[in-house]
Design an enzyme around this catalytic site. Structure first.
Site, PDB file in Angstrom:
ATOM      1  N   THR A  37       0.983  -1.201   0.030  1.00 10.76           N
ATOM      2  CA  THR A  37       0.045   0.130   0.090  1.00 10.76           C
ATOM      3  C   THR A  37       0.873   1.165  -0.126  1.00 10.76           C
ATOM      4  O   THR A  37       2.031   1.296   0.589  1.00 10.76           O
ATOM      5  CB  THR A  37      -0.952  -0.177   1.208  1.00 10.76           C
ATOM      6  OG1 THR A  37      -0.167   0.068   2.409  1.00 10.76           O
ATOM      7  CG2 THR A  37      -2.023  -1.061   1.091  1.00 10.76           C
ATOM      8  N   GLY A  65      -4.709  -0.665  12.003  1.00 12.22           N
ATOM      9  CA  GLY A  65      -5.349   0.126  10.882  1.00 12.22           C
ATOM     10  C   GLY A  65      -5.315  -0.510   9.808  1.00 12.22           C
ATOM     11  O   GLY A  65      -6.427  -0.632   8.741  1.00 12.22           O
ATOM     12  N   ASN A  68      -8.080  -3.198  10.280  1.00 11.17           N
ATOM     13  CA  ASN A  68      -9.131  -2.589   9.843  1.00 11.17           C
ATOM     14  C   ASN A  68      -9.794  -2.332   8.485  1.00 11.17           C
ATOM     15  O   ASN A  68     -10.823  -2.650   8.037  1.00 11.17           O
ATOM     16  CB  ASN A  68      -9.351  -1.021  10.660  1.00 11.17           C
ATOM     17  CG  ASN A  68     -10.686  -0.482  10.257  1.00 11.17           C
ATOM     18  OD1 ASN A  68     -10.807   0.024   9.417  1.00 11.17           O
ATOM     19  ND2 ASN A  68     -11.321  -0.321  11.465  1.00 11.17           N
ATOM     20  N   THR A  92       2.667  -0.894  15.600  1.00 10.93           N
ATOM     21  CA  THR A  92       2.932  -0.450  17.059  1.00 10.93           C
ATOM     22  C   THR A  92       2.361  -1.027  18.250  1.00 10.93           C
ATOM     23  O   THR A  92       2.967  -1.740  18.954  1.00 10.93           O
ATOM     24  CB  THR A  92       2.836   1.152  17.166  1.00 10.93           C
ATOM     25  OG1 THR A  92       3.453   1.864  16.215  1.00 10.93           O
ATOM     26  CG2 THR A  92       3.397   1.630  18.683  1.00 10.93           C
ATOM     27  N   GLU A 268      -8.427   4.641  13.395  1.00 12.46           N
ATOM     28  CA  GLU A 268      -9.011   5.476  12.591  1.00 12.46           C
ATOM     29  C   GLU A 268      -9.743   6.460  13.106  1.00 12.46           C
ATOM     30  O   GLU A 268     -11.000   6.041  13.819  1.00 12.46           O
ATOM     31  CB  GLU A 268      -9.451   4.778  11.427  1.00 12.46           C
ATOM     32  CG  GLU A 268      -8.548   3.994  10.377  1.00 12.46           C
ATOM     33  CD  GLU A 268      -7.180   4.491  10.038  1.00 12.46           C
ATOM     34  OE1 GLU A 268      -6.984   5.771   9.474  1.00 12.46           O
ATOM     35  OE2 GLU A 268      -6.226   3.957  10.653  1.00 12.46           O
TER      36      GLU A 268
END
EC number: 2.7.1.-
Length: 296
Positions: A37, A65, A68, A92, A268
């Site tokens: 990405t 994230g 998700n 993290t 997010e």
């Protein structure tokens, strides 16, 4: 053997351990495609392209994230053409992976993501178009996780969230809101709001310690008091009973506020005055270890 797609967060593109683990699986005969990405929306596009590759499993390689984003894209696919989710924890905090007992060793996690048993798990839907697989947090907890500096995360890992929270106690402000759901109504000022499909957030803090990912329910926990915050946070994150911690389980809830409040959905942020959050039971298949404590 069925094909597998690894969607790798761009920050990890040069991770030699990931490259070695991918090579080892390919040497075993696994057909493993890799996509990296670059910007928001890439993961969704790769998931949508996966059908053309006859993919059986899509692995989210990154933090909460990334998981998700991949899970949110999977639920949008027709059930008959929906690959299973695998998880390679590279973030993290890795809150969801850790609470599911997914190994943090890259080679072990990738083996599990490809070969592990796929089980049905729930997702939570927010305002019909947003999702979380792990947790939504509001109030002080949201500000900690969204404002913690990247350099602090890099040095301290999950502990950075807690340390940054201690540094920001002078900014504490409660969110005024109303919350209702089946058999539950509450209104007041909340310092911390936790809505858990999974159990932990903020780098390993068990905010919703009784949540399960396959029971069709969310665990709601509210910190509402104004007494000394460190003692209260200890109660919230340790699961200790405290009169200022309100908790319940329910399949859906609605939150209204007189002002914009921000929820952190698996990392997010989403802001607004009105939220409807509901469980989608058995939403997707996820490859998890046999000792996953989040399965009822």
């Amino acid at each position: 053997m069925p094909h597998t797609l690894l969607i790798l967060n761009g920050k990890e593109a040069g991770n030699q351990d990931v490259r070695n683990a991918v090579k080892n699986l390919r040497d075993e005969g696994v057909t493993l495609h890799v996509r990296v990405t670059w910007e928001q929306g890439d993961a969704k596009r790769y998931v949508n392209e996966a059908a053309a590759l006859a993919v059986e499993t899509i692995i989210a390689g990154g933090g909460d994230g990334t998981i998700n984003e991949v899970a949110s894209a999977l639920i949008a696919l027709p059930e008959s053409n929906r690959p299973s989710l695998g998880i390679l924890p590279l973030g993290t905090a890795n809150d969801f992976a850790t609470s599911c007992s997914i190994p943090l060793q890259i080679d072990h996690a990738l083996q599990l993501a490809v070969k592990g048993r796929a089980v049905a798990i729930d997702l939570a839907q927010v305002n019909d178009k947003h999702y979380f697989i792990n947790m939504a947090t509001g109030g002080f907890g949201t500000r900690i996780t969204t404002e913690t500096p990247e350099k602090l995360k890099a040095v301290l890992g999950g502990a950075s969230y807690f340390i940054h929270g201690l540094m920001r106690m002078d900014t504490i402000k409660a969110d005024s809101c109303e919350i209702r759901g089946p058999g539950f109504e509450w209104s007041g000022d909340a310092l911390v709001i936790g809505i858990g499909n999974g159990r932990q957030a903020g780098g390993g803090q068990p905010l919703c310690p009784d949540a399960l990912i396959n029971d069709g329910l969310l665990q709601l926990r509210l910190l509402i008091a104004e007494e000394l915050l460190p003692a209260l946070l200890t109660s919230v994150f340790s699961g200790e009973k405290n009169k200022n911690v309100i908790e319940t389980t329910l399949p859906w809830l609605e939150i209204t506020a007189p002002h914009d409040i921000t929820f952190n959905l698996d990392g997010e942020p989403l802001s607004g005055k009105n939220f409807r959050i509901e469980v989608i039971p058995n939403a997707i298949q996820c490859r998890l270890p046999p000792n996953c404590e989040l399965l009822g």
